[in-house]
Design an enzyme around this catalytic site. Structure first.
Site, PDB file in Angstrom:
ATOM      1  N   GLU A 613       0.813  -1.226   0.000  1.00 37.79           N
ATOM      2  CA  GLU A 613       0.000   0.000   0.000  1.00 37.79           C
ATOM      3  C   GLU A 613       0.839   1.265   0.000  1.00 37.79           C
ATOM      4  O   GLU A 613       0.309   2.357  -0.139  1.00 37.79           O
ATOM      5  CB  GLU A 613      -0.902   0.028   1.247  1.00 37.79           C
ATOM      6  CG  GLU A 613      -1.858  -1.124   1.328  1.00 37.79           C
ATOM      7  CD  GLU A 613      -2.799  -0.997   2.507  1.00 37.79           C
ATOM      8  OE1 GLU A 613      -3.932  -0.556   2.303  1.00 37.79           O
ATOM      9  OE2 GLU A 613      -2.385  -1.342   3.624  1.00 37.79           O
ATOM     10  N   ASP A 637      -4.757   3.032  -1.152  1.00 35.04           N
ATOM     11  CA  ASP A 637      -3.687   3.740  -0.460  1.00 35.04           C
ATOM     12  C   ASP A 637      -2.473   3.922  -1.349  1.00 35.04           C
ATOM     13  O   ASP A 637      -1.840   4.970  -1.326  1.00 35.04           O
ATOM     14  CB  ASP A 637      -3.304   2.987   0.821  1.00 35.04           C
ATOM     15  CG  ASP A 637      -4.249   3.334   1.952  1.00 35.04           C
ATOM     16  OD1 ASP A 637      -4.510   4.537   2.126  1.00 35.04           O
ATOM     17  OD2 ASP A 637      -4.754   2.425   2.623  1.00 35.04           O
ATOM     18  N   CYS A 684      -6.620  -5.829  -4.165  1.00 37.56           N
ATOM     19  CA  CYS A 684      -7.880  -5.760  -3.418  1.00 37.56           C
ATOM     20  C   CYS A 684      -8.367  -4.329  -3.245  1.00 37.56           C
ATOM     21  O   CYS A 684      -9.308  -4.075  -2.523  1.00 37.56           O
ATOM     22  CB  CYS A 684      -7.750  -6.451  -2.070  1.00 37.56           C
ATOM     23  SG  CYS A 684      -6.555  -5.649  -1.003  1.00 37.56           S
TER      24      CYS A 684
HETATM   25  C1  PEP Z   1      -6.443  -0.139  -0.105  1.00 34.64           C
HETATM   26  O1  PEP Z   1      -5.790   0.719   0.471  1.00 34.64           O
HETATM   27  O2  PEP Z   1      -6.483  -0.269  -1.343  1.00 34.64           O
HETATM   28  C2  PEP Z   1      -7.254  -1.109   0.660  1.00 34.64           C
HETATM   29  C3  PEP Z   1      -7.798  -2.138   0.094  1.00 34.64           C
HETATM   30  O3  PEP Z   1      -7.438  -0.830   1.984  1.00 34.64           O
HETATM   31  P1  PEP Z   1      -8.417   0.308   2.536  1.00 34.64           P
HETATM   32  O4  PEP Z   1      -9.185   0.869   1.386  1.00 34.64           O
HETATM   33  O5  PEP Z   1      -9.283  -0.314   3.556  1.00 34.64           O
HETATM   34  O6  PEP Z   1      -7.455   1.296   3.109  1.00 34.64           O
HETATM   35 MG    MG Z   2      -5.535   0.591   2.628  1.00 37.03          MG
END
Ligand code: PEP
Ligand code: MG
Length: 762
Positions: A613, A637, A684
């Site tokens: 991330e 992120d 994801c």
């Molecule tokens: C992301 O950062 O892409 C992620 C899947 O986590 P979140 O959106 O919960 O920060």
């Molecule tokens: Mg994230």
């Protein structure tokens, strides 16, 4: 003009003074009247006028003046390229002339009185790169305005632009409320979750927040007055008790402050005014917030810092009375059958509180398309608009609104024909969803037989998951923080075990990837506040849980126990930026595993993955992949950190491009590094749920994609039309492009060629 009056500190002081006064204006005409009066005064010139672009007629309307003929205000206008005003607007630059009449663009306005004035200084009013209008000063004397004066007017105009834009919208809305304007108001934000939602507004107001109190009529003013008086009496008692406690410990002058507070609250102070407003028909909370905020604004205008501080006292007293009123009311919100939640922020707990099937839409004044609220809303399939900064939401309670989550706009009481069109769109969307859902059971296999594992992101209760997760091969990201966010304390290990068990059972034998607690950033637990200047660069994700091993251990123990007899658990670590974080977290997990075994649970050690991330993890993807069992890229992120664009900030939302070449190259590097280490890689983040992006990611070699459930069927139907080779060809093509927009256009072209219908928004 006195030159030093605009120089240095005094210039700043004049600017602030004007801005503060403008903030108190109720609508656009009042805003502009204040501006022209104050600017003329501060610059000690003879004329100040403002022209505002009317988008309907595409002309600059002479809206307000001091010094020219006021009877012309609002009644004459100039075409886009007409006169000096049009010229300033077109060039988007100041124009400073000692003799306006001799300029070829000069156009004399009959009856204005302009003939008396020789010199002219006009500056454009720019807001978000658009010209809203032109601010002009003029004087009799034939001389150029000096540099200081020009700088002052340019700065003034920059400061006023946002206020003018805001006043324009609020003004049109207040006209609507008074019944004098068109019966519609349209407000713009950012597309948060696609779809059209129609329903009645329920305002979400955090406790004791004066600015978020809904304005409501009251049925029984005397009963409301009694409630208000009881709340005031309670606060008076608290003040007296504190005074008592401190007497003898602090100096008498300081104790006198408490008497002042008591008096401020008394009938001759705030209470009298509030009661008057209640008797005019407003409910107690609304009347209180109006009176207190008006006083606070007045105090803020004062030059003397000591007096300004007293404004803060009034705000504080107001909050305390409001808290009492709210505690007394403690109403359980009744949600209309089709409900639109609107607030400064929408906490996950409130979203979860609305009965399933009743939540028709969400509007958040703050935040942006990749804020967690928006992600949650997409997971739930609820149309959402984010960053609707100009929406006067406290006045909207129970109004009928349309939330257009494709275009990012909110329509208040739209005209009947428009409403009918939106209703048709809602029906058409449902039919389309059903058609796509009908193919949900088909395997995620491309034309050439290449399989792609398509997973869902979850975090809500399993009822949603079961119905929405059909056709998924498992869970690629279970955001475990969501059950934490909707509670009033940390869930116990056993409570967590039950939640995780439900999730693992719902999908067994398919894999469920649970991410350890990822709080911080824009996800604050109400009972574990983290206050930081830069929360996205601060204490978040793994950083918090490594500092609190007791939280981490309880969580992973609960996960392990929940997996007993199922064996489908995978664990994933968020926000890893150093290998040592992975090593430490894995060591804790191994410890939890042996403890759980010792307690007699028959569990297996789950695979442990790293979320990529942050840019550091991209560069260390190879090292991380060798240590971990899998990598999963969190593009939400990763995009914000690579592009230095806060995913939560509406102002820079136009710079947040997950298709930015830098992001795409990072994605290619990560999958290559994982495969070289012999480990699988997935994505994801929200990008995986975009059909075109999904095609690209498969072309890069990603083994699985995890997305919000509503996107699953669409992504699958698109991937099924292509071969893996075609996807790889698309990657080769876009990797040569320099700009995010070109990348998106190339992907969309390719989808169109294959007959894929594209929808606006995400
Ligand atoms: C992301 O950062 O892409 C992620 C899947 O986590 P979140 O959106 O919960 O920060
Ligand atoms: Mg994230």
């Amino acid at each position: 003009m006195a030159p030093e009056s605009t120089g240095g500190n005094s210039m700043l002081k004049s600017l602030r003074g004007i801005v503060q006064e403008v903030v108190t204006a109720r609508d656009l005409p009042e805003t502009l009247a204040i501006i022209v009066r104050r600017v003329r005064e501060e610059m000690d010139t003879q004329v100040c006028s403002v022209y505002i672009l009317d988008p309907k007629t595409d002309r600059y309307v002479f809206m307000a003046t001091e010094g020219l003929n006021k009877t012309l205000e609002g009644s004459f206008s100039l075409a886009r390229d007409e006169g000096l005003v049009g010229y300033v607007a077109r060039r988007e630059e100041p124009l400073n002339l000692e003799d306006a009449a001799s300029h070829p663009k000069f156009k004399f306005i009959e009856g204005s009185g302009e003939e008396l004035f020789r010199s002219f200084l006009g500056v454009p009013i720019l807001h978000h790169r658009e010209v809203l209008g032109v601010l002009v000063v003029q004087q009799r004397e034939r001389r150029r305005f000096d540099e200081d004066e020009e700088a002052f007017l340019v700065t003034m105009s920059a400061q006023l632009a946002a206020l003018i834009a805001h006043a324009g919208l609020v003004g049109s809305y207040s006209a609507l409320r008074r019944g004098t304007g068109p019966r519609s108001g349209e407000f713009h934000g950012i597309a948060g979750a696609p779809g059209i939602g129609i329903g009645q507004v329920v305002i979400v107001s955090p406790p004791a927040d004066l600015k978020a109190v809904p304005q409501r009529a009251c049925e029984d003013p005397e009963a409301e007055v009694a409630l208000f008086q009881a709340a005031v009496a309670q606060v008076q008692e608290e003040i007296a008790a504190t005074r008592q406690e401190l007497s003898g410990r602090v100096r008498p002058e300081e104790l006198a402050l408490f008497d002042a507070y008591s008096m401020l609250l008394g009938d001759h102070g705030l209470s009298g005014e509030v009661i008057e407003r209640i008797r005019e028909g407003n409910w107690a909370q609304g009347a209180l917030s109006q009176v207190v905020l008006a006083h606070v604004r007045t105090f803020d205008l004062m030059d003397d810092p000591y007096i300004r501080e007293r404004g803060a006292d009034i705000r504080d007293l107001g909050r305390r009375v409001l808290a009492q009123l709210q505690a007394g009311a403690r109403e359980t919100t009744t949600y209309p059958p089709m409900c639109i939640l609107i607030g400064e922020e929408i906490p996950a707990a409130v979203m979860a509180d609305v009965p399933r099937g009743s939540l028709a839409g969400i509007v958040s004044v703050s935040g942006s398309g990749n804020s967690h609220v928006a992600i949650l809303a997409r997971a739930m399939g609820v149309p959402t608009v984010m960053g609707a900064v100009d929406l006067p939401f406290t006045a909207l309670e129970r109004e009928e609104v349309v939330v257009d989550g494709h275009e990012g706009r909110v329509l208040v009481n739209p005209p009947a024909e428009l409403m009918a069109q939106f209703r048709e769109m809602v029906v058409a969307e449902r039919i389309e969803e059903q058609e796509i859902a009908a193919s949900a059971h088909l395997p995620g296999v491309m034309q050439d037989g290449h399989p792609v594992s398509l997973l869902v992101n979850t975090g809500l209760n399993s009822e949603w998951v079961r119905s929405l997760g059909r056709g998924a091969e498992g869970v690629g990201l279970f955001r475990t923080e969501i059950p934490f966010l909707i509670r009033e304390r940390f869930p116990t290990e056993e409570e967590q075990r039950l939640i995780y068990r439900e999730q693992l059972e719902a999908f067994a034998p398919r894999p469920v990837t649970m991410r350890t607690l990822d709080i911080g950033g824009d996800k604050a637990l109400p009972y574990f506040p983290i206050e930081e200047e830069n929360p996205f660069l601060g204490w978040r994700g793994i950083r918090v849980t490594l500092d609190h091993p007791e939280i981490f251990l309880a969580q992973v123990r609960a996960m392990l126990k929940a997996s007993a007899g199922l064996g489908n658990l995978r664990v994933m670590l968020p926000m890893i930026s150093n290998v040592s974080e992975f090593d430490e977290a894995r060591a804790l997990l191994v410890r939890a595993y042996s403890e759980v075994l010792e307690e007699g649970w028959a569990v297996r050690m789950p695979p442990v993955g790293v979320m990529v991330e942050v840019p550091a993890a991209v560069y260390q993807a190879g090292v991380l992949a060798r240590r971990a069992d899998f990598l999963s890229v969190g593009t939400n992120d990763l995009t914000q950190y690579l592009l230095a664009v806060d995913r939560n900030n509406a102002r820079v939302a136009n710079l947040y491009h997950a298709f930015h070449p830098a992001v795409l190259h990072a994605l290619m590097d990560v999958v290559d590094a994982a495969h070289r280490a012999g480990k699988p890689a997935s994505v994801c983040g929200e990008l995986a749920g975009d059909p075109g992006a999904a095609l690209l990611l498969v072309g890069m070699g990603y083994d699985s994609l995890s997305m919000s459930a509503p996107n699953l069927a669409r992504v699958k139907s698109v991937l099924r039309r292509f071969t893996r080779g075609q996807a790889a060809e698309l990657v080769r093509k876009v990797s040569r492009l320099d700009d995010a927009r070109d990348v998106r256009a190339a992907i969309e072209d390719r989808l169109r060629q294959e007959g894929v219908a594209l929808r606006p928004g995400r």
